[in-house]
Design a protein around this motif. Structure first.
Motif, PDB file in Angstrom:
ATOM      1  N   ALA A 185      -1.184  -1.401   2.147  1.00 52.45           N
ATOM      2  CA  ALA A 185      -0.884  -2.675   2.878  1.00 52.45           C
ATOM      3  C   ALA A 185       0.762  -2.803   2.878  1.00 52.45           C
ATOM      4  CB  ALA A 185      -1.589  -3.799   2.345  1.00 52.45           C
ATOM      5  N   ALA A 186       1.129  -2.896   1.849  1.00 50.85           N
ATOM      6  CA  ALA A 186       2.746  -3.110   1.784  1.00 50.85           C
ATOM      7  C   ALA A 186       3.424  -2.023   2.507  1.00 50.85           C
ATOM      8  CB  ALA A 186       3.288  -2.883   0.383  1.00 50.85           C
ATOM      9  N   GLN A 187       3.103  -0.823   2.651  1.00 52.54           N
ATOM     10  CA  GLN A 187       3.972   0.217   3.219  1.00 52.54           C
ATOM     11  C   GLN A 187       3.597   0.076   5.098  1.00 52.54           C
ATOM     12  OE1 GLN A 187       5.968   2.455   3.102  1.00 52.54           O
ATOM     13  NE2 GLN A 187       5.704   3.967   4.834  1.00 52.54           N
ATOM     14  N   THR A 188       2.338  -0.399   5.369  1.00 51.16           N
ATOM     15  CA  THR A 188       2.269  -0.651   6.838  1.00 51.16           C
ATOM     16  C   THR A 188       3.186  -1.674   7.466  1.00 51.16           C
ATOM     17  OG1 THR A 188      -0.114   0.127   6.469  1.00 51.16           O
ATOM     18  CG2 THR A 188       0.665  -1.210   8.427  1.00 51.16           C
ATOM     19  N   VAL A 189       3.489  -2.666   6.517  1.00 50.63           N
ATOM     20  CA  VAL A 189       4.604  -3.426   6.884  1.00 50.63           C
ATOM     21  C   VAL A 189       6.033  -3.104   6.773  1.00 50.63           C
ATOM     22  CG1 VAL A 189       5.485  -6.078   6.475  1.00 50.63           C
ATOM     23  CG2 VAL A 189       3.198  -5.629   6.245  1.00 50.63           C
ATOM     24  N   GLN A 190       6.071  -2.579   5.335  1.00 48.66           N
ATOM     25  CA  GLN A 190       7.790  -2.191   5.423  1.00 48.66           C
ATOM     26  C   GLN A 190       8.336  -1.115   5.776  1.00 48.66           C
ATOM     27  OE1 GLN A 190       8.451  -5.394   4.059  1.00 48.66           O
ATOM     28  NE2 GLN A 190       9.954  -4.313   2.826  1.00 48.66           N
ATOM     29  N   VAL A 191       7.119   0.245   5.915  1.00 49.93           N
ATOM     30  CA  VAL A 191       7.587   1.333   6.500  1.00 49.93           C
ATOM     31  C   VAL A 191       8.743   1.874   5.389  1.00 49.93           C
ATOM     32  CG1 VAL A 191       8.095   2.686   8.552  1.00 49.93           C
ATOM     33  CG2 VAL A 191       7.244   0.436   8.845  1.00 49.93           C
ATOM     34  N   SER A 192       8.225   2.025   4.358  1.00 49.04           N
ATOM     35  CA  SER A 192       9.343   2.768   3.553  1.00 49.04           C
ATOM     36  C   SER A 192       9.415   4.090   3.346  1.00 49.04           C
ATOM     37  CB  SER A 192       8.934   2.222   2.033  1.00 49.04           C
ATOM     38  OG  SER A 192       9.619   2.756   0.932  1.00 49.04           O
ATOM     39  N   ALA A 193      10.566   4.524   3.055  1.00 54.01           N
ATOM     40  CA  ALA A 193      10.500   6.012   2.904  1.00 54.01           C
ATOM     41  C   ALA A 193       9.910   6.661   1.465  1.00 54.01           C
ATOM     42  CB  ALA A 193      12.222   6.679   2.669  1.00 54.01           C
ATOM     43  N   TYR A 194       9.460   5.679   0.585  1.00 60.64           N
ATOM     44  CA  TYR A 194       8.759   5.880  -0.572  1.00 60.64           C
ATOM     45  C   TYR A 194       7.456   5.158  -0.511  1.00 60.64           C
ATOM     46  CZ  TYR A 194      13.317   7.636  -1.458  1.00 60.64           C
ATOM     47  OH  TYR A 194      14.656   8.184  -1.347  1.00 60.64           O
ATOM     48  N   PRO A 195       6.541   5.319   0.179  1.00 64.94           N
ATOM     49  CA  PRO A 195       5.480   4.747   0.572  1.00 64.94           C
ATOM     50  C   PRO A 195       4.495   4.463  -0.882  1.00 64.94           C
ATOM     51  CG  PRO A 195       5.107   6.845   1.374  1.00 64.94           C
ATOM     52  CD  PRO A 195       6.420   6.706   0.678  1.00 64.94           C
ATOM     53  N   ASP A 196       4.549   5.061  -1.730  1.00 67.41           N
ATOM     54  CA  ASP A 196       3.368   4.902  -2.943  1.00 67.41           C
ATOM     55  C   ASP A 196       4.447   4.156  -4.052  1.00 67.41           C
ATOM     56  OD1 ASP A 196       1.569   6.523  -1.805  1.00 67.41           O
ATOM     57  OD2 ASP A 196       2.447   8.395  -2.363  1.00 67.41           O
ATOM     58  N   HIS A 197       5.431   3.911  -3.917  1.00 67.40           N
ATOM     59  CA  HIS A 197       6.107   3.098  -4.941  1.00 67.40           C
ATOM     60  C   HIS A 197       5.622   1.575  -5.271  1.00 67.40           C
ATOM     61  CE1 HIS A 197       9.720   6.242  -5.352  1.00 67.40           C
ATOM     62  NE2 HIS A 197       8.653   6.799  -5.230  1.00 67.40           N
ATOM     63  N   TYR A 198       5.157   1.067  -4.275  1.00 70.06           N
ATOM     64  CA  TYR A 198       4.684  -0.135  -4.306  1.00 70.06           C
ATOM     65  C   TYR A 198       3.420  -0.356  -5.289  1.00 70.06           C
ATOM     66  CZ  TYR A 198       6.986  -0.674   0.124  1.00 70.06           C
ATOM     67  OH  TYR A 198       8.217  -0.725   0.969  1.00 70.06           O
ATOM     68  N   ALA A 199       2.553   0.611  -5.651  1.00 70.03           N
ATOM     69  CA  ALA A 199       1.640   0.645  -6.368  1.00 70.03           C
ATOM     70  C   ALA A 199       1.814   0.321  -7.827  1.00 70.03           C
ATOM     71  CB  ALA A 199       0.749   2.026  -6.489  1.00 70.03           C
ATOM     72  N   GLN A 200       3.016   0.846  -8.273  1.00 73.88           N
ATOM     73  CA  GLN A 200       3.375   0.592  -9.793  1.00 73.88           C
ATOM     74  C   GLN A 200       3.663  -0.740 -10.086  1.00 73.88           C
ATOM     75  OE1 GLN A 200       7.266   2.174 -10.702  1.00 73.88           O
ATOM     76  NE2 GLN A 200       7.933   2.023  -8.424  1.00 73.88           N
ATOM     77  N   TRP A 201       3.730  -1.749  -9.336  1.00 73.52           N
ATOM     78  CA  TRP A 201       3.860  -3.248  -9.502  1.00 73.52           C
ATOM     79  C   TRP A 201       2.799  -4.257  -9.623  1.00 73.52           C
ATOM     80  CZ3 TRP A 201       8.509  -3.363 -11.968  1.00 73.52           C
ATOM     81  CH2 TRP A 201       9.282  -2.496 -11.780  1.00 73.52           C
ATOM     82  N   GLU A 202       1.622  -3.532  -9.029  1.00 63.29           N
ATOM     83  CA  GLU A 202       0.540  -4.240  -8.758  1.00 63.29           C
ATOM     84  C   GLU A 202       0.116  -5.179 -10.147  1.00 63.29           C
ATOM     85  OE1 GLU A 202      -3.742  -4.173  -6.293  1.00 63.29           O
ATOM     86  OE2 GLU A 202      -2.592  -2.351  -6.726  1.00 63.29           O
ATOM     87  N   GLN A 203       0.168  -4.557 -11.401  1.00 59.61           N
ATOM     88  CA  GLN A 203      -0.448  -5.380 -12.442  1.00 59.61           C
ATOM     89  C   GLN A 203       0.512  -6.441 -12.630  1.00 59.61           C
ATOM     90  OE1 GLN A 203      -3.351  -4.667 -14.507  1.00 59.61           O
ATOM     91  NE2 GLN A 203      -2.707  -6.607 -15.134  1.00 59.61           N
TER      92      GLN A 203
END
Length: 190
Positions: free
Chosen positions: A160-178
């Motif tokens: 969801a975050a990557q679809t909005v942000q279009v980051s070069a590092y799409p999987d990095h958002y997951a580490q902050w979920e907790q």
């Protein structure tokens, strides 16, 4: 999603990827992170993290400014009429992009012209520098993008975050979920 918007997003993604490949990750706002094993949130777990966490989790200690930015993101989420899950996605995104610091222009260390909590770019149409460095505005802009993602509520956070942000590092958002879920649980009703 209409064709023009899709082509624009793909074009920005290509630029972001190219910038990331040639410039490498921006280390200007790097902070010490602690990696932890995934654990479940006990308060409103299903609503905050309906898919659980993906991979190892990172956590940082927040100062007063970062905590104020968490509260601003939550307030903007409520004002937009969105729920706790939207706040978790927003806070996790801001943790990845800026470590919840409202970053101005970083000179040579800047990723293009990215600024603010979400590292939004005036040149990509997110708003003026003054707007995107305003926590309420930048959160509202992020949430407006999130609302346009069909089925974001049913996606893993990082998608969801990557679809909005279009980051070069799409999987990095997951580490902050907790940590994002913990912050929402702590501050949603305060």
């Amino acid at each position: 999603m209409n064709t023009i918007l899709r082509k624009s997003i793909l074009g920005v993604a290509g630029l972001a990827f190219t910038g990331g490949v040639f410039a490498g990750p921006v280390a200007a706002h790097a902070a010490d992170t602690t990696h932890t094993k995934p654990v479940a949130v006990t308060v409103q777990g299903d609503k905050l993290m309906p898919h659980g966490v993906q991979g190892e989790q990172s956590r940082i200690d927040l100062n007063d400014e970062q905590t104020a930015n968490v509260k601003a993101i939550i307030a903007a989420t409520k004002k937009a009429g969105m729920d706790e899950r939207a706040a978790v996605v927003s806070i996790a995104t801001a943790l990845q992009e800026s470590k919840l610091e409202n970053l101005g222009h970083l000179g040579d260390r800047n990723d293009h012209d990215s600024q603010g909590l979400f590292q939004q770019r005036p040149s990509s149409g997110w708003g003026t520098v003054e707007q995107i460095t305003d926590p309420e505005y930048s959160t509202t802009a992020f949430l407006k993008g999130l609302k346009q993602v069909d089925g974001w509520q049913d996606m893993p956070l990082t998608k969801a975050a990557q679809t909005v942000q279009v980051s070069a590092y799409p999987d990095h958002y997951a580490q902050w979920e907790q940590q994002a879920a913990d912050l929402v649980a702590q501050h949603w009703n305060s």
